[in-house]
Write a protein that holds these residues in place. Sequence first.
Motif, PDB file in Angstrom:
ATOM      1  N   ALA A 163       0.821  -1.216   0.000  1.00 60.00           N
ATOM      2  CA  ALA A 163       0.000   0.000   0.000  1.00 60.00           C
ATOM      3  C   ALA A 163       0.854   1.265   0.000  1.00 60.00           C
ATOM      4  N   ALA A 164       2.078   1.172   0.501  1.00 61.73           N
ATOM      5  CA  ALA A 164       2.974   2.320   0.525  1.00 61.73           C
ATOM      6  C   ALA A 164       3.654   2.558  -0.820  1.00 61.73           C
ATOM      7  N   GLY A 165       3.441   1.649  -1.785  1.00 62.82           N
ATOM      8  CA  GLY A 165       4.083   1.788  -3.081  1.00 62.82           C
ATOM      9  C   GLY A 165       5.513   1.301  -3.093  1.00 62.82           C
ATOM     10  N   MET A 166       5.822   0.420  -2.159  1.00 63.43           N
ATOM     11  CA  MET A 166       7.176  -0.131  -2.065  1.00 63.43           C
ATOM     12  C   MET A 166       7.156  -1.620  -2.394  1.00 63.43           C
ATOM     13  N   THR A 167       8.319  -2.239  -2.415  1.00 60.75           N
ATOM     14  CA  THR A 167       8.453  -3.646  -2.790  1.00 60.75           C
ATOM     15  C   THR A 167       8.707  -4.484  -1.550  1.00 60.75           C
ATOM     16  N   ALA A 168       7.801  -5.391  -1.254  1.00 57.57           N
ATOM     17  CA  ALA A 168       7.947  -6.241  -0.076  1.00 57.57           C
ATOM     18  C   ALA A 168       8.938  -7.376  -0.354  1.00 57.57           C
ATOM     19  N   VAL A 169       9.630  -7.800   0.696  1.00 68.81           N
ATOM     20  CA  VAL A 169      10.509  -8.966   0.624  1.00 68.81           C
ATOM     21  C   VAL A 169      10.115  -9.886   1.783  1.00 68.81           C
ATOM     22  N   PRO A 170       9.179 -10.809   1.548  1.00 71.78           N
ATOM     23  CA  PRO A 170       8.713 -11.692   2.629  1.00 71.78           C
ATOM     24  C   PRO A 170       9.776 -12.727   2.998  1.00 71.78           C
ATOM     25  N   LEU A 171      10.158 -12.744   4.280  1.00 77.02           N
ATOM     26  CA  LEU A 171      11.217 -13.632   4.745  1.00 77.02           C
ATOM     27  C   LEU A 171      10.775 -14.361   6.006  1.00 77.02           C
ATOM     28  N   MET A 172      11.599 -15.330   6.411  1.00 76.31           N
ATOM     29  CA  MET A 172      11.250 -16.188   7.536  1.00 76.31           C
ATOM     30  C   MET A 172      11.712 -15.632   8.867  1.00 76.31           C
ATOM     31  N   ASP A 173      11.030 -16.036   9.928  1.00 78.29           N
ATOM     32  CA  ASP A 173      11.436 -15.710  11.290  1.00 78.29           C
ATOM     33  C   ASP A 173      12.710 -16.500  11.603  1.00 78.29           C
TER      34      ASP A 173
ATOM     35  N   ARG B  52      -1.888   3.596  -5.785  1.00 76.10           N
ATOM     36  CA  ARG B  52      -2.385   2.688  -6.823  1.00 76.10           C
ATOM     37  C   ARG B  52      -1.202   2.251  -7.679  1.00 76.10           C
ATOM     38  N   PRO B  53      -0.874   0.955  -7.664  1.00 73.47           N
ATOM     39  CA  PRO B  53       0.358   0.525  -8.329  1.00 73.47           C
ATOM     40  C   PRO B  53       0.193   0.375  -9.840  1.00 73.47           C
ATOM     41  N   GLU B  54       1.284   0.586 -10.539  1.00 75.85           N
ATOM     42  CA  GLU B  54       1.327   0.258 -11.963  1.00 75.85           C
ATOM     43  C   GLU B  54       1.408  -1.269 -12.104  1.00 75.85           C
ATOM     44  N   PRO B  55       0.793  -1.832 -13.149  1.00 77.95           N
ATOM     45  CA  PRO B  55       0.786  -3.296 -13.292  1.00 77.95           C
ATOM     46  C   PRO B  55       2.169  -3.925 -13.280  1.00 77.95           C
ATOM     47  N   GLU B  56       3.161  -3.257 -13.882  1.00 71.21           N
ATOM     48  CA  GLU B  56       4.500  -3.839 -13.961  1.00 71.21           C
ATOM     49  C   GLU B  56       5.404  -3.451 -12.790  1.00 71.21           C
ATOM     50  N   ALA B  57       4.907  -2.628 -11.874  1.00 67.86           N
ATOM     51  CA  ALA B  57       5.711  -2.275 -10.698  1.00 67.86           C
ATOM     52  C   ALA B  57       5.879  -3.513  -9.817  1.00 67.86           C
ATOM     53  N   PRO B  58       7.078  -3.735  -9.272  1.00 61.42           N
ATOM     54  CA  PRO B  58       7.280  -4.911  -8.410  1.00 61.42           C
ATOM     55  C   PRO B  58       6.402  -4.847  -7.157  1.00 61.42           C
ATOM     56  N   ALA B  59       5.651  -5.908  -6.908  1.00 60.04           N
ATOM     57  CA  ALA B  59       4.893  -6.021  -5.662  1.00 60.04           C
ATOM     58  C   ALA B  59       5.786  -6.587  -4.562  1.00 60.04           C
TER      59      ALA B  59
END
Length: 532
Positions: A78-88, A144-151
């Motif tokens: 939602a902030a327009g940034m790219t998440a990097v989901p990682l493990m605990d 609102r993200p652009e379709p090709e922007a990295p999620a």
Amino acid sequence: MGVSLVELLFSRADDHRPAFTHQDHAAGVDETLTWAELVARVGVVAGRLREKAAPGDRVAVIAAQELAYPVAFFGVLAAGMTAVPLMDPASPGLGKRLAGILADCSASLVLTSRRAVKRVREFVPAGQLVIVEDLDGPPAEPVRPEPEAPAYLQYTSGSTRDPAGVVIPHRALAAACWQACLAYSVGPGTTCAGWIPFFHDMGLVQLLCVPVHAGCRSVFMSPVEFVHRPERWLRQLAEHPDVFTAAPNFAFDLAAAAPVPEGLDLSSVSIALNGSEPVRPATVARFQEVFGPLGFRREAHRPSYGLAEATVYVTSAGPEGPTSAVFDREALAAGEAVEVEGGQELVSVGHPVGQQVRVVRDGEVAPDGSVGEVWVHGPHVGTGYWGREDSTFDAWLEGHGGWLRTGDLGVWHRGVLYLTGRLKDLIVVDGRNYHPQDLEVTAEQAHPAVRRGRVAAFGVDGDEGEGAMVAAEWNGEADETEVRRAVLRAVSGEYGLTLRRVTLVAPGGLPRTSSGKVARSAARGRYGDGRG
């Protein structure tokens, strides 16, 4: 499919139905966020992130399997940034791996939770660390993200290569959720239930993203709580309506061997996705034998295939449920699928939904019955590996580019896809091909002391030329020489192959990926020279 997950999420700001429920068995409580509560918290995270980082920055999410994880993940989007989901980093040694990933993606910030922060502080500087529950202030409207922007960047598990971050744009995420909802009939009344870790592509999509896409409820527990007591998963499935669950093959084995809860009724399980590792015929049969009398419908069991580079989904069995065929081993090793009696039984991974899937040999589409590499084309395919030049995502076929080369070997037979192995893992001895997973199954069934699902087979080179060996975890409750001989006899009798060596190691001795699978390439590096 054209609407982003962020927009779908914020459209539910006035929806007071349950959205995410964390079953915390250690504390003996269930914690739930409604859609309205989730949107409010995500908006707060998004607002504070914009004060600390720039649009497009990578922001890592390192937390336990808890409600803070979806709040953090969707807050980054939602902030327009790219998440990097990682493990605990709850297990020893994970901190070094995580630090390497953070350096690889140049993460500006790390979002964590109160539960995980003590562990995360050991390898993340204080200035980069943000605790999700401590954020407050007015919520922000989403970008609102652009379709090709990295999620987000989906770091691969490293079973066949060093971990690499697959760039998943918002377009691919929306498409993958759309495909999964069509393939598995997910709607607003579905319950997405399970325990697959959120940092894993299957857990991230099935338990976090598909619920947002469909507007349905997610009920989850931690992977550790499942492994310690598999019957918890069974109770979870029985307690909710129209359940869509997902797990690797080994989980179905564990569940079938666990104590059956009294009064268990699994008739509400609509879909049980079996994927992430080879689906074994014996597993499908045993699970049905145990739980069929308790309401589980065989057609609910859906063997499936996917990979991080395609966000997650590629193919799945349809309403008919599991399909299998018995193939001639020698013909299959030579690249042809020929049905026989008494050969090697494989379980099909079905057919694709919303994409194109081809089997390719020598740069051409292979005819049905011929083994080749599986190639994929569709809106769900990622755009590449973060910071790396790689041709994997832009192969040319049928007059256009953009084909993903999966590295997996497969064959179309009677209209459905069968997987036969990995291109890079293929073992060649005296000109004959052997698939490591076949040798591994035979080895683990050779003696009860060999641990199920904890075997690695791989090729080795030496003065005698190319050969094969097996490294296996065992329980130490038998004569070691007897166990080695049993494995040698079984592989020789089944495939006519004399293993160069059988190495037995203690439980935990085989290297594993972050998702728990045996890492063959790392096992070869550790034991291929005769150590162990």
